[in-house]
Scaffold this motif. Structure first.
Motif, PDB file in Angstrom:
ATOM      1  N   THR A   1     -16.843  35.672 -19.677  1.00 12.49           N
ATOM      2  CA  THR A   1     -16.751  34.338 -19.097  1.00 12.49           C
ATOM      3  C   THR A   1     -16.069  34.387 -17.724  1.00 12.49           C
ATOM      4  OG1 THR A   1     -16.601  33.360 -21.292  1.00 12.49           O
ATOM      5  CG2 THR A   1     -15.855  32.002 -19.449  1.00 12.49           C
ATOM      6  N   GLY A   2     -16.680  33.716 -16.761  1.00  9.30           N
ATOM      7  CA  GLY A   2     -16.107  33.642 -15.415  1.00  9.30           C
ATOM      8  C   GLY A   2     -16.659  34.672 -14.447  1.00  9.30           C
TER       9      GLY A   2
ATOM     10  N   ASN B   1     -11.410  48.346 -16.763  1.00  7.70           N
ATOM     11  CA  ASN B   1      -9.945  48.209 -16.707  1.00  7.70           C
ATOM     12  C   ASN B   1      -9.460  47.573 -15.415  1.00  7.70           C
ATOM     13  OD1 ASN B   1      -9.624  49.438 -19.275  1.00  7.70           O
ATOM     14  ND2 ASN B   1      -9.923  51.447 -18.327  1.00  7.70           N
ATOM     15  N   VAL B   2      -9.978  46.391 -15.145  1.00  6.20           N
ATOM     16  CA  VAL B   2      -9.588  45.626 -13.953  1.00  6.20           C
ATOM     17  C   VAL B   2      -8.272  44.902 -14.240  1.00  6.20           C
ATOM     18  CG1 VAL B   2     -10.284  43.814 -12.350  1.00  6.20           C
ATOM     19  CG2 VAL B   2     -12.020  45.307 -13.372  1.00  6.20           C
TER      20      VAL B   2
ATOM     21  N   LEU C   1     -21.011  41.999  -8.324  1.00  2.81           N
ATOM     22  CA  LEU C   1     -20.294  41.566  -9.529  1.00  2.81           C
ATOM     23  C   LEU C   1     -19.072  40.799  -9.045  1.00  2.81           C
ATOM     24  CD1 LEU C   1     -19.748  41.590 -12.593  1.00  2.81           C
ATOM     25  CD2 LEU C   1     -18.511  43.751 -12.242  1.00  2.81           C
ATOM     26  N   ILE C   2     -19.071  39.484  -9.267  1.00  2.00           N
ATOM     27  CA  ILE C   2     -18.053  38.603  -8.700  1.00  2.00           C
ATOM     28  C   ILE C   2     -17.080  38.154  -9.789  1.00  2.00           C
ATOM     29  CG2 ILE C   2     -17.654  36.475  -7.403  1.00  2.00           C
ATOM     30  CD1 ILE C   2     -20.573  36.750  -6.379  1.00  2.00           C
ATOM     31  N   SER C   3     -15.804  38.266  -9.499  1.00  2.00           N
ATOM     32  CA  SER C   3     -14.755  37.953 -10.471  1.00  2.00           C
ATOM     33  C   SER C   3     -14.605  36.449 -10.671  1.00  2.00           C
ATOM     34  CB  SER C   3     -13.416  38.512  -9.985  1.00  2.00           C
ATOM     35  OG  SER C   3     -12.881  37.677  -8.956  1.00  2.00           O
TER      36      SER C   3
ATOM     37  N   ILE D   1      -8.798  33.107  -4.674  1.00  2.00           N
ATOM     38  CA  ILE D   1      -9.661  34.168  -4.167  1.00  2.00           C
ATOM     39  C   ILE D   1     -10.619  34.611  -5.266  1.00  2.00           C
ATOM     40  CG2 ILE D   1      -7.847  35.004  -2.609  1.00  2.00           C
ATOM     41  CD1 ILE D   1      -7.665  37.500  -4.526  1.00  2.00           C
ATOM     42  N   HIS D   2     -11.658  35.306  -4.855  1.00  2.00           N
ATOM     43  CA  HIS D   2     -12.521  36.057  -5.756  1.00  2.00           C
ATOM     44  C   HIS D   2     -12.619  37.467  -5.184  1.00  2.00           C
ATOM     45  CE1 HIS D   2     -13.793  31.967  -6.753  1.00  2.00           C
ATOM     46  NE2 HIS D   2     -14.296  32.437  -7.867  1.00  2.00           N
ATOM     47  N   PHE D   3     -12.680  38.466  -6.040  1.00  2.00           N
ATOM     48  CA  PHE D   3     -12.987  39.816  -5.572  1.00  2.00           C
ATOM     49  C   PHE D   3     -14.327  40.204  -6.177  1.00  2.00           C
ATOM     50  CE2 PHE D   3     -10.334  40.186  -9.342  1.00  2.00           C
ATOM     51  CZ  PHE D   3     -11.018  41.091 -10.133  1.00  2.00           C
TER      52      PHE D   3
END
Length: 200
Positions: free
Chosen positions: A52-53, A195-196, A92-94, A175-177
């Motif tokens: 999710t997200g 493992n982010v 791939l956006i967080s 922010i998004h990474f």
């Protein structure tokens, strides 16, 4: 005279003892353990659906990121192998991260690749955006450096590499990474991310 010298020596010793006494514990800056603010190990996924997200966006070609599992360990992965596209560029956006919640945040993760990643045209880059709100074309992204399996020649396939700490302390607000994968035929190997973490 000798008595005076002895008294002076005793007084000097007492002053030295007072001035060199142990520092109070309240005056010592002890190093603190890092606290985890955000983490993702991709273990709680259903099939190939991303957690999710997290979202994936195909800037070029048709390939998107997906979740996978090997030996009970989850990860996110992407590959242009067999896509039939001249090139695949997939993001791939967080989820949104509020970096005003804590001070001194840093981002880290692990990456690896398969044996088909065999040239500089097959890459994995990391970007950060302060204005992404779901519309990729209207957002701006800044590339950040990390320790990776590059430059070519790459490390052994499927050997996870720690990214090192990416400093987020200069960012404000939300922010998004994102992980930006590029696969250009015939270099269409797979990358994996796992493992982010964001710690502070």
């Amino acid at each position: 005279m000798k008595t005076v010298q002895i008294k002076i020596l005793i007084l000097t010793t007492l002053i030295a003892l007072v001035l060199s006494s142990c520092t109070k514990s309240s005056d010592i800056a002890y190093p603190t353990l890092k606290q985890v603010y955000f983490s993702e190990d991709f273990n709680n996924t259903v099939g190939t659906a991303l957690p999710t997200g997290w979202t994936s966006y195909a800037e070029m070609g048709t390939r998107l990121w997906s979740a996978g599992t090997y030996g009970g360990d989850g990860y996110a992965s992407v590959s242009a192998y067999g896509s039939g596209d001249a090139a695949d560029i997939s993001w791939l956006i967080s989820p949104a991260i509020d970096v005003d919640q804590h001070d001194g945040e840093s981002l880290s993760f692990q990456t690896c690749h398969d044996k088909y990643v065999n040239s500089l045209s097959n890459t994995l880059e990391v970007y950060i955006s302060t204005d992404y709100a779901g519309n990729f074309g209207a957002s701006h992204w800044t590339k950040v450096n990390y320790t990776s399996t590059m430059p070519y020649p790459y490390t052994a396939s499927y050997a996870y590499v720690n990214s090192g700490a990416i400093d987020l302390s200069l960012y404000k607000g939300t922010i998004h990474f994102a992980f930006r994968y590029t696969g250009i035929n015939p270099s269409t190997g797979a990358y994996q991310v796992d493992n982010v973490k964001i710690v502070y």
